[in-house]
Design a protein around this motif. Structure first.
Motif, PDB file in Angstrom:
ATOM      1  N   ARG A 140      69.838  -8.481  30.839  1.00  0.00           N
ATOM      2  CA  ARG A 140      68.460  -8.534  31.341  1.00  0.00           C
ATOM      3  C   ARG A 140      68.127  -9.918  31.888  1.00  0.00           C
ATOM      4  O   ARG A 140      67.435 -10.054  32.899  1.00  0.00           O
ATOM      5  CB  ARG A 140      67.480  -8.146  30.229  1.00  0.00           C
ATOM      6  N   GLN A 141      68.615 -10.945  31.244  1.00  0.00           N
ATOM      7  CA  GLN A 141      68.379 -12.309  31.727  1.00  0.00           C
ATOM      8  C   GLN A 141      69.071 -12.540  33.064  1.00  0.00           C
ATOM      9  O   GLN A 141      68.527 -13.221  33.950  1.00  0.00           O
ATOM     10  CB  GLN A 141      68.858 -13.316  30.681  1.00  0.00           C
ATOM     11  N   LEU A 142      70.264 -11.967  33.231  1.00  0.00           N
ATOM     12  CA  LEU A 142      70.951 -12.091  34.509  1.00  0.00           C
ATOM     13  C   LEU A 142      70.154 -11.400  35.612  1.00  0.00           C
ATOM     14  O   LEU A 142      70.031 -11.927  36.725  1.00  0.00           O
ATOM     15  CB  LEU A 142      72.358 -11.488  34.410  1.00  0.00           C
ATOM     16  N   MET A 143      69.594 -10.244  35.317  1.00  0.00           N
ATOM     17  CA  MET A 143      68.735  -9.568  36.298  1.00  0.00           C
ATOM     18  C   MET A 143      67.549 -10.456  36.664  1.00  0.00           C
ATOM     19  O   MET A 143      67.226 -10.629  37.848  1.00  0.00           O
ATOM     20  CB  MET A 143      68.247  -8.237  35.726  1.00  0.00           C
ATOM     21  N   ARG A 144      66.898 -11.023  35.664  1.00  0.00           N
ATOM     22  CA  ARG A 144      65.723 -11.865  35.929  1.00  0.00           C
ATOM     23  C   ARG A 144      66.104 -13.096  36.740  1.00  0.00           C
ATOM     24  O   ARG A 144      65.422 -13.459  37.708  1.00  0.00           O
ATOM     25  CB  ARG A 144      65.088 -12.294  34.605  1.00  0.00           C
ATOM     26  N   GLU A 145      67.176 -13.769  36.365  1.00  0.00           N
ATOM     27  CA  GLU A 145      67.554 -15.021  37.018  1.00  0.00           C
ATOM     28  C   GLU A 145      67.974 -14.818  38.466  1.00  0.00           C
ATOM     29  O   GLU A 145      67.766 -15.699  39.309  1.00  0.00           O
ATOM     30  CB  GLU A 145      68.680 -15.680  36.222  1.00  0.00           C
ATOM     31  N   THR A 146      68.587 -13.676  38.767  1.00  0.00           N
ATOM     32  CA  THR A 146      69.057 -13.437  40.131  1.00  0.00           C
ATOM     33  C   THR A 146      68.004 -12.754  41.000  1.00  0.00           C
ATOM     34  O   THR A 146      68.166 -12.688  42.225  1.00  0.00           O
ATOM     35  CB  THR A 146      70.322 -12.571  40.114  1.00  0.00           C
ATOM     36  N   GLY A 147      66.941 -12.224  40.388  1.00  0.00           N
ATOM     37  CA  GLY A 147      65.931 -11.499  41.150  1.00  0.00           C
ATOM     38  C   GLY A 147      66.283 -10.050  41.406  1.00  0.00           C
ATOM     39  O   GLY A 147      65.574  -9.360  42.144  1.00  0.00           O
ATOM     40  N   ALA A 148      67.387  -9.567  40.815  1.00  0.00           N
ATOM     41  CA  ALA A 148      67.752  -8.159  40.963  1.00  0.00           C
ATOM     42  C   ALA A 148      66.760  -7.292  40.198  1.00  0.00           C
ATOM     43  O   ALA A 148      66.037  -7.763  39.321  1.00  0.00           O
ATOM     44  CB  ALA A 148      69.173  -7.929  40.464  1.00  0.00           C
ATOM     45  N   ALA A 149      66.739  -5.995  40.518  1.00  0.00           N
ATOM     46  CA  ALA A 149      65.747  -5.099  39.923  1.00  0.00           C
ATOM     47  C   ALA A 149      66.399  -3.814  39.455  1.00  0.00           C
ATOM     48  O   ALA A 149      67.395  -3.346  40.017  1.00  0.00           O
ATOM     49  CB  ALA A 149      64.650  -4.783  40.938  1.00  0.00           C
ATOM     50  N   ALA A 150      65.794  -3.238  38.414  1.00  0.00           N
ATOM     51  CA  ALA A 150      66.242  -1.956  37.875  1.00  0.00           C
ATOM     52  C   ALA A 150      65.411  -0.828  38.458  1.00  0.00           C
ATOM     53  O   ALA A 150      64.177  -0.910  38.500  1.00  0.00           O
ATOM     54  CB  ALA A 150      66.119  -1.956  36.358  1.00  0.00           C
ATOM     55  N   ALA A 151      66.082   0.231  38.906  1.00  0.00           N
ATOM     56  CA  ALA A 151      65.418   1.462  39.317  1.00  0.00           C
ATOM     57  C   ALA A 151      65.506   2.431  38.146  1.00  0.00           C
ATOM     58  O   ALA A 151      66.574   2.961  37.845  1.00  0.00           O
ATOM     59  CB  ALA A 151      66.082   2.046  40.560  1.00  0.00           C
ATOM     60  N   VAL A 152      64.392   2.630  37.477  1.00  0.00           N
ATOM     61  CA  VAL A 152      64.360   3.431  36.255  1.00  0.00           C
ATOM     62  C   VAL A 152      64.202   4.902  36.633  1.00  0.00           C
ATOM     63  O   VAL A 152      63.270   5.262  37.358  1.00  0.00           O
ATOM     64  CB  VAL A 152      63.201   2.981  35.346  1.00  0.00           C
ATOM     65  N   SER A 153      65.097   5.736  36.129  1.00  0.00           N
ATOM     66  CA  SER A 153      65.187   7.129  36.573  1.00  0.00           C
ATOM     67  C   SER A 153      65.084   8.071  35.383  1.00  0.00           C
ATOM     68  O   SER A 153      66.072   8.668  34.953  1.00  0.00           O
ATOM     69  CB  SER A 153      66.523   7.345  37.303  1.00  0.00           C
ATOM     70  N   PRO A 154      63.877   8.247  34.814  1.00  0.00           N
ATOM     71  CA  PRO A 154      63.785   8.942  33.533  1.00  0.00           C
ATOM     72  C   PRO A 154      64.110  10.423  33.583  1.00  0.00           C
ATOM     73  O   PRO A 154      64.689  10.955  32.631  1.00  0.00           O
ATOM     74  CB  PRO A 154      62.331   8.695  33.108  1.00  0.00           C
ATOM     75  N   THR A 155      63.746  11.152  34.656  1.00  0.00           N
ATOM     76  CA  THR A 155      64.078  12.575  34.649  1.00  0.00           C
ATOM     77  C   THR A 155      65.582  12.774  34.729  1.00  0.00           C
ATOM     78  O   THR A 155      66.139  13.678  34.094  1.00  0.00           O
ATOM     79  CB  THR A 155      63.385  13.351  35.794  1.00  0.00           C
TER      80      THR A 155
END
Length: 424
Positions: free
Chosen positions: A274-289
């Motif tokens: 999660r810290q790597l995502m934050r530091e690089t500016g990458a984003a998660a596409a959350v796909s609950p269904t």
């Protein structure tokens, strides 16, 4: 100049929901002919500043930002609801055979048109989509999106190994084709290109390295892939890339982590990921269904918020079970209950709605472009009918707050709520 009078839902750049019972939205074209929000707010205030604007009045309706789908597969439209034991068998038995048909430009064009019809019918005006490994699938998607003047991003899938005939591409040619498609489509009107390795197991090191080099050369493109969706997949990646600290670290090692890098799922993460995502500016596409349907696991909303990891909502059709943002938001609410330690709602309705509009735009690197109806943003607008069904009408009439109104729409809403869609 156009002006629309109705109840008005919009968002501040920071994600605060703003609601006017009697609102006015004024738009005007920019030099490219794209309608942008000129003013939005209470009717009495905005109308006084723009007395020359002819007003279209929609009493009893709600104007809101067009929805944004952060991760969807247009070639998987026809395999929604295909039964499978899990992610990897689903890919083998349904996904790859369906995608092989997209070598045919006529088939690709027919599905692209139907897919975009469905998105718009459900109020989705911006999406980041997978195409297939066939360049024809990309051309079909962008041609149709451009005809409709939609803001859409997509790209040719890169998969040069561990894939069957019909969808497997060739390493060098796949990269040549990708660069040609970037030059053909990226930045044309409201279109954007996404460099799209399917997921780490189906790309060789040479292909991943080439994708990273393309991403460096074309720094305003998107990067789009999957990560840490399924435990079997995670084990497979560990065996294929034993030198990597984690699945996500594989992408970091090939230069595929930066702003506008979007990774679907991000379920089996630790705080270092999660810290790597934050530091690089990458984003998660959350796909609950999709995650519920395939039994993949639960996205850790609390962990994402604690670390400050960018994220937004996605349908992930065809693993996902609906194009409807209402269904996606409701599934996210269910998932947010997993591991909840504090009393109250797992995710407030206004936060769910933000994650499907302005928050998704911010995660995609489109803050200030779409998703909020703030002045200067592109005027992608949905007109919602809170009385679309008898039960919904009864429920919304009793709402005592904005949160209750939004939650009624999330729980009981579907495509019948979306009365019309205004694009740009």
């Amino acid at each position: 100049m156009h002006a629309y009078r109705a109840s008005l839902l919009r968002f501040s750049p920071e994600g605060e929901a703003l609601f006017d019972d009697d609102g006015l939205l004024v738009t005007a074209p920019d030099q490219a002919g794209v309608q942008r929000v000129l003013a939005a707010g209470p009717h009495r205030e905005v109308a006084a500043r723009h007395p020359q604007a002819a007003v279209t009045h929609w009493p009893g309706r709600i104007l809101a930002p067009g929805f944004i789908d952060m991760h969807v597969h247009y070639p998987q439209t026809d395999i929604i609801g295909a039964p499978a034991d899990g992610l990897l068998p689903w890919l083998e038995h349904y996904t790859f055979p369906a995608e092989a048909r997209f070598a045919d430009p006529a088939h690709a064009a027919e599905v692209a048109s139907f897919f975009l019809d469905e998105l718009q019918r459900h109020g989705v005006t911006t999406a980041l989509t997978f195409c297939t490994s066939h360049p024809a699938s990309v051309d079909a998607f962008f041609t149709e999106a451009q005809r409709r003047r939609l803001r859409m991003m997509g790209g040719k899938v890169l998969q040069d190994r561990h894939s069957p005939d019909g969808v497997r591409d060739e390493t060098e040619q796949s990269l040549i084709d990708t660069e040609a498609l970037i030059r053909r489509w990226h930045g044309q009107g409201r279109l954007g290109y996404a460099i799209t390795p399917r997921f780490a197991p189906t790309s060789s090191e040479a292909q991943l390295r080439g994708a990273g080099e393309l991403a460096a050369r074309h720094s305003d493109t998107w990067i789009h892939s999957h990560v840490a969706e399924n435990k079997d997949e995670v084990r497979w990646v560990r065996a294929l890339f034993p030198q990597a600290r984690s699945y996500l670290d594989v992408y970091q090692g090939f230069g595929l982590m930066r702003e506008r890098a979007v990774y679907a799922h991000c379920i089996h993460f630790d705080d270092t990921d999660r810290q790597l995502m934050r530091e690089t500016g990458a984003a998660a596409a959350v796909s609950p269904t999709s995650n519920l349907f395939l039994g993949s696991g639960f996205f850790d909303y609390a962990g994402a918020e604690r670390i400050g990891m960018r994220h937004g909502l996605a349908s992930d059709v065809g693993g996902g079970t609906s194009f409807s943002p209402f269904h996606t938001m409701l599934a996210a609410y269910y998932v947010g209950r997993e591991g909840q330690t504090k009393p109250g709602l797992s995710l407030p309705p206004s936060r769910l709605w933000w994650n499907a509009t302005g928050g998704a735009a911010r995660a995609l690197g489109l803050a200030g472009v779409v998703g909020t109806l703030q002045p200067g943003t592109e005027a992608d607008v949905v007109v919602l009918n809170p009385q679309a069904t008898p039960l919904l009408a009864r429920k919304t009439a009793r709402a005592q707050s904005l949160e209750e109104l939004l939650f009624s729409l999330i729980v009981l809403g579907d495509d019948r709520v979306v009365e019309r869609v205004l694009v740009a």
